[in-house]
Design a protein around this motif. Structure first.
Motif, PDB file in Angstrom:
ATOM      1  N   LEU A 138       0.839  -1.196   0.000  1.00 20.03           N
ATOM      2  CA  LEU A 138       0.000   0.000   0.000  1.00 20.03           C
ATOM      3  C   LEU A 138       0.870   1.240   0.000  1.00 20.03           C
ATOM      4  O   LEU A 138       1.981   1.239   0.547  1.00 20.03           O
ATOM      5  N   ASP A 139       0.366   2.303  -0.567  1.00 22.20           N
ATOM      6  CA  ASP A 139       1.066   3.577  -0.568  1.00 22.20           C
ATOM      7  C   ASP A 139       0.277   4.544   0.304  1.00 22.20           C
ATOM      8  O   ASP A 139      -0.548   5.312  -0.173  1.00 22.20           O
ATOM      9  N   LEU A 140       0.514   4.462   1.626  1.00 27.23           N
ATOM     10  CA  LEU A 140      -0.135   5.337   2.594  1.00 27.23           C
ATOM     11  C   LEU A 140       0.947   6.196   3.234  1.00 27.23           C
ATOM     12  O   LEU A 140       1.724   5.714   4.038  1.00 27.23           O
ATOM     13  N   ASN A 141       1.043   7.440   2.874  1.00 28.03           N
ATOM     14  CA  ASN A 141       2.095   8.374   3.292  1.00 28.03           C
ATOM     15  C   ASN A 141       3.430   8.030   2.638  1.00 28.03           C
ATOM     16  O   ASN A 141       4.179   8.897   2.279  1.00 28.03           O
ATOM     17  N   TYR A 142       3.748   6.753   2.542  1.00 23.99           N
ATOM     18  CA  TYR A 142       4.923   6.259   1.822  1.00 23.99           C
ATOM     19  C   TYR A 142       4.651   4.797   1.482  1.00 23.99           C
ATOM     20  O   TYR A 142       3.875   4.131   2.159  1.00 23.99           O
ATOM     21  N   PRO A 143       5.258   4.280   0.416  1.00 21.25           N
ATOM     22  CA  PRO A 143       4.993   2.891   0.017  1.00 21.25           C
ATOM     23  C   PRO A 143       5.505   1.911   1.073  1.00 21.25           C
ATOM     24  O   PRO A 143       6.634   2.027   1.531  1.00 21.25           O
ATOM     25  N   ARG A 144       4.655   0.970   1.473  1.00 22.17           N
ATOM     26  CA  ARG A 144       5.057  -0.015   2.467  1.00 22.17           C
ATOM     27  C   ARG A 144       4.256  -1.297   2.331  1.00 22.17           C
ATOM     28  O   ARG A 144       3.232  -1.329   1.664  1.00 22.17           O
ATOM     29  N   GLU A 145       4.773  -2.308   2.987  1.00 22.06           N
ATOM     30  CA  GLU A 145       4.135  -3.618   3.005  1.00 22.06           C
ATOM     31  C   GLU A 145       3.358  -3.772   4.307  1.00 22.06           C
ATOM     32  O   GLU A 145       3.877  -3.465   5.377  1.00 22.06           O
ATOM     33  N   PHE A 146       2.126  -4.236   4.215  1.00 23.59           N
ATOM     34  CA  PHE A 146       1.342  -4.612   5.392  1.00 23.59           C
ATOM     35  C   PHE A 146       1.193  -6.125   5.354  1.00 23.59           C
ATOM     36  O   PHE A 146       0.781  -6.681   4.333  1.00 23.59           O
ATOM     37  N   TRP A 147       1.545  -6.786   6.443  1.00 27.87           N
ATOM     38  CA  TRP A 147       1.467  -8.238   6.508  1.00 27.87           C
ATOM     39  C   TRP A 147       0.566  -8.659   7.654  1.00 27.87           C
ATOM     40  O   TRP A 147       0.637  -8.098   8.752  1.00 27.87           O
ATOM     41  N   LEU A 148      -0.253  -9.655   7.384  1.00 26.32           N
ATOM     42  CA  LEU A 148      -1.089 -10.272   8.398  1.00 26.32           C
ATOM     43  C   LEU A 148      -0.628 -11.721   8.516  1.00 26.32           C
ATOM     44  O   LEU A 148      -0.616 -12.455   7.521  1.00 26.32           O
ATOM     45  N   VAL A 149      -0.213 -12.102   9.710  1.00 31.09           N
ATOM     46  CA  VAL A 149       0.252 -13.464   9.954  1.00 31.09           C
ATOM     47  C   VAL A 149      -0.541 -14.009  11.140  1.00 31.09           C
ATOM     48  O   VAL A 149      -1.198 -13.253  11.855  1.00 31.09           O
ATOM     49  N   ARG A 150      -0.449 -15.306  11.339  1.00 30.16           N
ATOM     50  CA  ARG A 150      -1.187 -15.863  12.465  1.00 30.16           C
ATOM     51  C   ARG A 150      -0.436 -17.004  13.110  1.00 30.16           C
ATOM     52  O   ARG A 150       0.425 -17.642  12.502  1.00 30.16           O
ATOM     53  N   LYS A 151      -0.824 -17.233  14.348  1.00 30.09           N
ATOM     54  CA  LYS A 151      -0.350 -18.397  15.079  1.00 30.09           C
ATOM     55  C   LYS A 151      -1.230 -19.550  14.623  1.00 30.09           C
ATOM     56  O   LYS A 151      -2.453 -19.465  14.714  1.00 30.09           O
ATOM     57  N   PRO A 152      -0.664 -20.606  14.099  1.00 32.94           N
ATOM     58  CA  PRO A 152      -1.492 -21.697  13.552  1.00 32.94           C
ATOM     59  C   PRO A 152      -2.480 -22.266  14.561  1.00 32.94           C
ATOM     60  O   PRO A 152      -2.201 -22.347  15.755  1.00 32.94           O
ATOM     61  N   ASP A 153      -3.644 -22.633  14.053  1.00 32.85           N
ATOM     62  CA  ASP A 153      -4.685 -23.304  14.840  1.00 32.85           C
ATOM     63  C   ASP A 153      -5.440 -24.205  13.882  1.00 32.85           C
ATOM     64  O   ASP A 153      -6.223 -23.730  13.066  1.00 32.85           O
ATOM     65  N   SER A 154      -5.205 -25.478  13.981  1.00 33.26           N
ATOM     66  CA  SER A 154      -5.836 -26.420  13.053  1.00 33.26           C
ATOM     67  C   SER A 154      -7.342 -26.493  13.234  1.00 33.26           C
ATOM     68  O   SER A 154      -8.071 -26.938  12.359  1.00 33.26           O
ATOM     69  N   ARG A 155      -7.851 -26.008  14.384  1.00 35.09           N
ATOM     70  CA  ARG A 155      -9.303 -26.084  14.637  1.00 35.09           C
ATOM     71  C   ARG A 155     -10.085 -24.992  13.912  1.00 35.09           C
ATOM     72  O   ARG A 155     -11.268 -25.144  13.676  1.00 35.09           O
ATOM     73  N   ALA A 156      -9.424 -23.871  13.590  1.00 34.25           N
ATOM     74  CA  ALA A 156     -10.180 -22.735  13.058  1.00 34.25           C
ATOM     75  C   ALA A 156      -9.407 -22.032  11.953  1.00 34.25           C
ATOM     76  O   ALA A 156      -8.798 -20.999  12.191  1.00 34.25           O
ATOM     77  N   PRO A 157      -9.396 -22.570  10.742  1.00 34.82           N
ATOM     78  CA  PRO A 157      -8.694 -21.869   9.669  1.00 34.82           C
ATOM     79  C   PRO A 157      -9.342 -20.513   9.379  1.00 34.82           C
ATOM     80  O   PRO A 157     -10.561 -20.370   9.437  1.00 34.82           O
ATOM     81  N   LEU A 158      -8.511 -19.527   9.111  1.00 37.39           N
ATOM     82  CA  LEU A 158      -9.019 -18.188   8.796  1.00 37.39           C
ATOM     83  C   LEU A 158      -9.309 -18.067   7.313  1.00 37.39           C
ATOM     84  O   LEU A 158      -8.602 -18.621   6.484  1.00 37.39           O
ATOM     85  N   ASP A 159     -10.332 -17.303   6.988  1.00 33.27           N
ATOM     86  CA  ASP A 159     -10.697 -17.060   5.602  1.00 33.27           C
ATOM     87  C   ASP A 159     -10.745 -15.553   5.396  1.00 33.27           C
ATOM     88  O   ASP A 159     -11.650 -14.892   5.880  1.00 33.27           O
ATOM     89  N   PHE A 160      -9.746 -15.029   4.694  1.00 31.18           N
ATOM     90  CA  PHE A 160      -9.694 -13.593   4.446  1.00 31.18           C
ATOM     91  C   PHE A 160     -10.024 -13.242   3.003  1.00 31.18           C
ATOM     92  O   PHE A 160      -9.659 -12.190   2.525  1.00 31.18           O
ATOM     93  N   THR A 161     -10.713 -14.141   2.315  1.00 28.22           N
ATOM     94  CA  THR A 161     -11.118 -13.821   0.959  1.00 28.22           C
ATOM     95  C   THR A 161     -12.248 -12.809   1.016  1.00 28.22           C
ATOM     96  O   THR A 161     -13.055 -12.814   1.930  1.00 28.22           O
ATOM     97  N   GLU A 162     -12.289 -11.963   0.012  1.00 33.06           N
ATOM     98  CA  GLU A 162     -13.339 -10.950  -0.022  1.00 33.06           C
ATOM     99  C   GLU A 162     -14.656 -11.595  -0.414  1.00 33.06           C
ATOM    100  O   GLU A 162     -14.729 -12.401  -1.330  1.00 33.06           O
ATOM    101  N   LYS A 163     -15.688 -11.231   0.304  1.00 28.04           N
ATOM    102  CA  LYS A 163     -17.023 -11.770   0.059  1.00 28.04           C
ATOM    103  C   LYS A 163     -17.840 -10.753  -0.734  1.00 28.04           C
ATOM    104  O   LYS A 163     -17.730  -9.553  -0.523  1.00 28.04           O
ATOM    105  N   ALA A 164     -18.662 -11.268  -1.616  1.00 30.96           N
ATOM    106  CA  ALA A 164     -19.562 -10.382  -2.371  1.00 30.96           C
ATOM    107  C   ALA A 164     -20.661  -9.875  -1.442  1.00 30.96           C
ATOM    108  O   ALA A 164     -21.104 -10.580  -0.536  1.00 30.96           O
ATOM    109  N   ALA A 165     -21.070  -8.627  -1.639  1.00 27.99           N
ATOM    110  CA  ALA A 165     -22.143  -8.064  -0.818  1.00 27.99           C
ATOM    111  C   ALA A 165     -23.446  -8.787  -1.122  1.00 27.99           C
ATOM    112  O   ALA A 165     -23.726  -9.141  -2.264  1.00 27.99           O
ATOM    113  N   PRO A 166     -24.276  -9.019  -0.072  1.00 25.16           N
ATOM    114  CA  PRO A 166     -25.568  -9.725  -0.300  1.00 25.16           C
ATOM    115  C   PRO A 166     -26.537  -8.907  -1.111  1.00 25.16           C
ATOM    116  O   PRO A 166     -26.516  -7.740  -1.176  1.00 25.16           O
TER     117      PRO A 166
END
Length: 166
Positions: A138-166
């Motif tokens: 993203l280029d917010l004030n200056y170009p930079r990388e934003f990273w989202l990481v997680r501590k693994p949990d096999s019970r609850a996989p995360l889904d960060f895909t964009e969903k279509a509006a209903p």
């Protein structure tokens, strides 16, 4: 109930370890001039503080996109003048600051940043037990990388895909 804790970036994390957290955010930290061992220590501490599936978001920038600003002088009012000068020295970026006040010694400070790459980030995160969920340039004030990481949990996989509006 949500709580916010703020911890200095130059010392040991000051976040109560009596609870597990769903998320931790750190902005600007990854480019500070810490040695690899200190970065790993902090990332492992963050990993221990997170609940399984908890996320950690951070940002960093690469010097290949860095533009060194010309020296600047700003009158801050009340007869206070701010001076700054930036310079790049290889993998280090320094910004020198001075605040001038009539009849008083100048206040001087130098801030330092270190060039970091996605490859370095991936290596440190893997060594700390994190999995990468999403990266975004993203280029917010200056170009930079934003990273989202997680501590693994096999019970609850995360889904960060964009969903279509209903």
């Amino acid at each position: 109930r949500s709580k916010l804790f703020v911890s200095p970036v130059h010392a040991v994390l000051k976040i109560p370890a009596t609870a597990k957290y769903d998320g931790i955010v750190s902005l600007g930290w990854f480019n500070l001039p810490f040695p690899r061992a200190a970065l790993l220590r902090t990332l492992r501490a963050i990993h221990r503080l997170l609940a399984p599936g908890g996320v950690f978001m951070f940002d960093f920038f690469q010097f290949k996109e860095l533009k060194v600003a010309p020296p600047e002088t700003v009158n801050l009012g009340g007869e206070i003048v701010y001076l700054s000068r930036a310079e790049r020295r290889g993998k280090r970026f320094l910004k020198h600051h001075a605040w001038l006040r009539p009849g008083k010694d100048p206040l001087l400070e130098t801030s330092e940043l270190v060039d970091r790459t996605p490859r370095e980030a991936r290596t440190l995160l893997a060594a700390s037990g994190f999995e990468i969920v999403k990266t975004e340039h993203l280029d917010l004030n200056y170009p930079r990388e934003f990273w989202l990481v997680r501590k693994p949990d096999s019970r609850a996989p995360l889904d960060f895909t964009e969903k279509a509006a209903p």
